[in-house]
Design an enzyme around this catalytic site. Structure first.
Site, PDB file in Angstrom:
ATOM      1  N   ASP A  96       0.683  -1.181  -0.160  1.00 42.21           N
ATOM      2  CA  ASP A  96       0.069   0.077   0.071  1.00 42.21           C
ATOM      3  C   ASP A  96       0.934   1.246  -0.038  1.00 42.21           C
ATOM      4  O   ASP A  96       0.513   2.138  -0.723  1.00 42.21           O
ATOM      5  CB  ASP A  96      -0.909   0.061   1.088  1.00 42.21           C
ATOM      6  CG  ASP A  96      -0.322  -0.242   2.553  1.00 42.21           C
ATOM      7  OD1 ASP A  96       1.030  -0.357   2.851  1.00 42.21           O
ATOM      8  OD2 ASP A  96      -0.992  -0.223   3.515  1.00 42.21           O
ATOM      9  N   ASP A  99       6.924   4.058   3.399  1.00 45.98           N
ATOM     10  CA  ASP A  99       7.244   5.171   4.186  1.00 45.98           C
ATOM     11  C   ASP A  99       8.668   5.257   4.755  1.00 45.98           C
ATOM     12  O   ASP A  99       9.469   5.834   3.973  1.00 45.98           O
ATOM     13  CB  ASP A  99       6.367   4.704   5.574  1.00 45.98           C
ATOM     14  CG  ASP A  99       6.289   6.028   6.450  1.00 45.98           C
ATOM     15  OD1 ASP A  99       6.568   7.248   6.283  1.00 45.98           O
ATOM     16  OD2 ASP A  99       6.038   5.620   7.803  1.00 45.98           O
ATOM     17  N   LYS A 127       5.847   8.121   0.421  1.00 51.84           N
ATOM     18  CA  LYS A 127       6.093   9.091   1.526  1.00 51.84           C
ATOM     19  C   LYS A 127       7.717   9.219   1.478  1.00 51.84           C
ATOM     20  O   LYS A 127       8.386   8.929   2.304  1.00 51.84           O
ATOM     21  CB  LYS A 127       5.669   8.604   2.880  1.00 51.84           C
ATOM     22  CG  LYS A 127       4.226   9.150   3.329  1.00 51.84           C
ATOM     23  CD  LYS A 127       4.298   9.004   4.898  1.00 51.84           C
ATOM     24  CE  LYS A 127       2.790   8.547   5.241  1.00 51.84           C
ATOM     25  NZ  LYS A 127       2.638   8.442   6.729  1.00 51.84           N
TER      26      LYS A 127
HETATM   27  P1  IMP Z   1       7.614   1.406   6.401  1.00 53.18           P
HETATM   28  O1  IMP Z   1       8.567   0.172   6.577  1.00 53.18           O
HETATM   29  O2  IMP Z   1       8.023   2.599   7.414  1.00 53.18           O
HETATM   30  O3  IMP Z   1       7.981   1.856   5.012  1.00 53.18           O
HETATM   31  O4  IMP Z   1       6.238   1.191   6.621  1.00 53.18           O
HETATM   32  C1  IMP Z   1       5.440   0.860   5.811  1.00 53.18           C
HETATM   33  C2  IMP Z   1       4.211   0.346   6.472  1.00 53.18           C
HETATM   34  O5  IMP Z   1       3.568   1.285   7.333  1.00 53.18           O
HETATM   35  C3  IMP Z   1       3.071   0.326   5.615  1.00 53.18           C
HETATM   36  O6  IMP Z   1       2.907  -1.075   4.835  1.00 53.18           O
HETATM   37  C4  IMP Z   1       1.852   0.617   6.384  1.00 53.18           C
HETATM   38  O7  IMP Z   1       1.294  -0.482   7.029  1.00 53.18           O
HETATM   39  C5  IMP Z   1       2.566   1.575   7.518  1.00 53.18           C
HETATM   40  N1  IMP Z   1       2.252   2.995   7.015  1.00 53.18           N
HETATM   41  C6  IMP Z   1       2.999   4.152   6.785  1.00 53.18           C
HETATM   42  N2  IMP Z   1       2.500   4.993   6.738  1.00 53.18           N
HETATM   43  C7  IMP Z   1       1.213   4.983   6.934  1.00 53.18           C
HETATM   44  C8  IMP Z   1       0.139   6.007   6.705  1.00 53.18           C
HETATM   45  O8  IMP Z   1       0.184   6.976   6.546  1.00 53.18           O
HETATM   46  N3  IMP Z   1      -1.239   5.149   7.003  1.00 53.18           N
HETATM   47  C9  IMP Z   1      -1.371   3.822   7.258  1.00 53.18           C
HETATM   48  N4  IMP Z   1      -0.422   3.082   7.344  1.00 53.18           N
HETATM   49  C10 IMP Z   1       1.012   3.701   7.292  1.00 53.18           C
HETATM   50 MG    MG Z   2      -0.460  -1.233   7.701  1.00 57.53          MG
END
Ligand code: IMP
Ligand code: MG
Length: 176
Positions: A96, A99, A127
């Protein structure tokens, strides 16, 4: 429907669908001669994955990995691994949102160790300014600012995934 006012969507259903058609066209063309296996990351990717696959003009197979996302110093944990053997396959990982990038980075390394022919990543939202590891998606829908968003698969405490659009979660909802 969900009892809180999200105001104006960040992306409406129509905007999401248009973006998915664009991504689907690129993926269909890039994998025209391949036998693609699409791997969705549960739970967040389910709505995106189901619309993305229906936009493709090529024959594909699908599988899923269920994992916890990286949070602070908590590492990613695999809750349920995929069933397919990916050795020698062309794999597209679908998530989805990217981040910090830690979750996709972890999954990418885990899958590459299994010897696929190719491994690419497709995310609906990016993001980019929050990135902690150096990683980019091969296909990214929308680049978004540093706001917490929900809907169309994205959750806050496992809620709001079923909103048909994507909205910024109001600050007052984030404490509870
Ligand atoms: P990362 O490992 O920091 O890239 O995080 C990715 C995961 O964090 C995604 O798969 C989402 O489940 C969650 N996540 C990050 N930002 C958001 C947001 O704005 N809304 C909902 N879930 C998010
Ligand atoms: Mg999630």
């Amino acid at each position: 429907m969900v009892g809180i006012d999200f105001g104006k969507p960040l992306f409406t259903r129509e905007e999401i669908q248009r973006k998915i058609q664009e991504l689907g066209a690129r993926i269909s063309s890039d994998y025209a001669e391949k036998d693609l296996l699409v791997v969705g990351v549960l739970k967040g990717a389910i709505f995106f994955m189901s619309d993305l696959l229906r936009s493709l003009k090529i024959s594909v197979r699908m599988d899923f990995i269920h994992c916890t996302s990286s949070k602070g110093s908590h590492p990613v944990q695999i809750i349920s691994d995929m069933k397919e053997d990916i050795k020698g396959k062309d794999v597209l990982l679908v998530e989805d949102i990217m981040d910090s990038g830690v979750t996709i980075d972890y999954l990418k390394k885990m899958l590459i160790a299994r010897g696929p022919d190719s491994l690419k990543v497709c995310v609906l939202l990016d993001k980019a300014e929050r990135r902690k590891v150096q990683i980019e998606a091969d296909y990214a829908g929308f680049r978004i600012p540093n706001k917490y968003v929900v809907g169309y698969g994205l959750d806050y405490k496992d809620r709001y995934r079923n909103l048909p659009y994507i909205a910024v979660l109001p600050m007052e909802e984030r404490q509870g």
